[in-house]
Scaffold this motif. Structure first.
Motif, PDB file in Angstrom:
ATOM      1  N   GLU A  29       0.851  -1.193   0.000  1.00 43.40           N
ATOM      2  CA  GLU A  29       0.000   0.000   0.000  1.00 43.40           C
ATOM      3  C   GLU A  29       0.886   1.241   0.000  1.00 43.40           C
ATOM      4  OE1 GLU A  29      -2.397   2.347   3.413  1.00 43.40           O
ATOM      5  OE2 GLU A  29      -2.863   0.225   3.244  1.00 43.40           O
ATOM      6  N   ARG A  30       0.533   2.210  -0.849  1.00 45.57           N
ATOM      7  CA  ARG A  30       1.241   3.485  -0.836  1.00 45.57           C
ATOM      8  C   ARG A  30       0.220   4.603  -0.889  1.00 45.57           C
ATOM      9  NH1 ARG A  30       2.387   5.644  -6.125  1.00 45.57           N
ATOM     10  NH2 ARG A  30       1.358   4.352  -7.695  1.00 45.57           N
ATOM     11  N   LYS A  42      -5.151   6.007  -1.366  1.00 48.83           N
ATOM     12  CA  LYS A  42      -4.344   4.800  -1.253  1.00 48.83           C
ATOM     13  C   LYS A  42      -4.274   4.105  -2.599  1.00 48.83           C
ATOM     14  CE  LYS A  42      -5.621   3.855   3.512  1.00 48.83           C
ATOM     15  NZ  LYS A  42      -6.301   2.903   4.398  1.00 48.83           N
ATOM     16  N   ARG A  43      -3.102   3.628  -2.929  1.00 45.83           N
ATOM     17  CA  ARG A  43      -2.887   2.824  -4.128  1.00 45.83           C
ATOM     18  C   ARG A  43      -2.310   1.486  -3.687  1.00 45.83           C
ATOM     19  NH1 ARG A  43      -6.074   5.621  -6.965  1.00 45.83           N
ATOM     20  NH2 ARG A  43      -5.335   7.577  -7.798  1.00 45.83           N
ATOM     21  N   PHE A  44      -2.774   0.402  -4.291  1.00 43.80           N
ATOM     22  CA  PHE A  44      -2.357  -0.937  -3.922  1.00 43.80           C
ATOM     23  C   PHE A  44      -1.736  -1.644  -5.120  1.00 43.80           C
ATOM     24  CE2 PHE A  44      -5.947   0.150  -1.224  1.00 43.80           C
ATOM     25  CZ  PHE A  44      -5.475  -0.168   0.028  1.00 43.80           C
ATOM     26  N   LYS A  45      -0.768  -2.495  -4.836  1.00 40.79           N
ATOM     27  CA  LYS A  45      -0.178  -3.329  -5.868  1.00 40.79           C
ATOM     28  C   LYS A  45       0.244  -4.651  -5.234  1.00 40.79           C
ATOM     29  CE  LYS A  45       2.971  -3.517  -9.704  1.00 40.79           C
ATOM     30  NZ  LYS A  45       3.971  -2.848 -10.521  1.00 40.79           N
ATOM     31  N   LYS A  46       0.073  -5.734  -5.985  1.00 38.48           N
ATOM     32  CA  LYS A  46       0.453  -7.060  -5.502  1.00 38.48           C
ATOM     33  C   LYS A  46       1.745  -7.501  -6.181  1.00 38.48           C
ATOM     34  CE  LYS A  46      -4.149  -8.796  -4.460  1.00 38.48           C
ATOM     35  NZ  LYS A  46      -5.153  -9.812  -4.792  1.00 38.48           N
ATOM     36  N   TYR A  47       2.644  -8.055  -5.388  1.00 41.41           N
ATOM     37  CA  TYR A  47       3.895  -8.605  -5.884  1.00 41.41           C
ATOM     38  C   TYR A  47       3.988 -10.063  -5.456  1.00 41.41           C
ATOM     39  CZ  TYR A  47       5.509  -3.757  -6.487  1.00 41.41           C
ATOM     40  OH  TYR A  47       5.644  -2.460  -6.876  1.00 41.41           O
ATOM     41  N   THR A  48       4.517 -10.907  -6.345  1.00 36.99           N
ATOM     42  CA  THR A  48       4.807 -12.291  -5.991  1.00 36.99           C
ATOM     43  C   THR A  48       6.270 -12.354  -5.571  1.00 36.99           C
ATOM     44  OG1 THR A  48       3.236 -13.031  -7.657  1.00 36.99           O
ATOM     45  CG2 THR A  48       4.719 -14.675  -6.775  1.00 36.99           C
ATOM     46  N   ILE A  49       6.509 -12.868  -4.364  1.00 40.03           N
ATOM     47  CA  ILE A  49       7.877 -12.931  -3.843  1.00 40.03           C
ATOM     48  C   ILE A  49       8.308 -14.382  -3.675  1.00 40.03           C
ATOM     49  CG2 ILE A  49       7.647 -10.723  -2.665  1.00 40.03           C
ATOM     50  CD1 ILE A  49       7.573 -12.339  -0.031  1.00 40.03           C
ATOM     51  N   HIS A  50       9.608 -14.583  -3.634  1.00 42.12           N
ATOM     52  CA  HIS A  50      10.194 -15.906  -3.463  1.00 42.12           C
ATOM     53  C   HIS A  50      10.534 -16.122  -1.992  1.00 42.12           C
ATOM     54  CE1 HIS A  50      12.257 -19.542  -4.660  1.00 42.12           C
ATOM     55  NE2 HIS A  50      13.324 -19.157  -3.981  1.00 42.12           N
TER      56      HIS A  50
END
Length: 86
Positions: A29-30, A42-50
């Motif tokens: 969230e930023r 608010k702006r949201f983004k999803k990241y896939t992490i290892h």
């Protein structure tokens, strides 16, 4: 000469799902100012992490660091678990 480490992005967010073996999805969230209305939104983004050791669970607050691409969507490694969720 001094070997400078290249700049790597660091993201912090909450794990919303476990996406298979050694993978997790982090919601980041930023807060930004709206260009017209001057209101903080608010702006949201999803990241896939290892996650190499499968130690993160859903609801945990984590920090991830950028790395070379591991797959089509994964280019962040789990660095640290900040707080454990419920």
């Amino acid at each position: 000469m001094n070997q400078a480490q290249p700049h790597k992005r660091i993201i912090q967010g909450k794990i919303v799902s476990i996406a298979g073996d050694k993978s997790a999805v982090v919601l980041v969230e930023r807060k930004v100012v709206h260009p017209k209305y001057r209101k903080i939104v608010k702006r949201f983004k999803k990241y896939t992490i290892h996650d190499e050791k499968n130690q993160a669970k859903v609801g945990d607050e984590v920090v991830a660091i950028e790395c070379k691409p591991i797959s089509k969507t994964k280019s962040f490694n789990l660095k640290d678990i900040v707080s454990v969720g419920v």
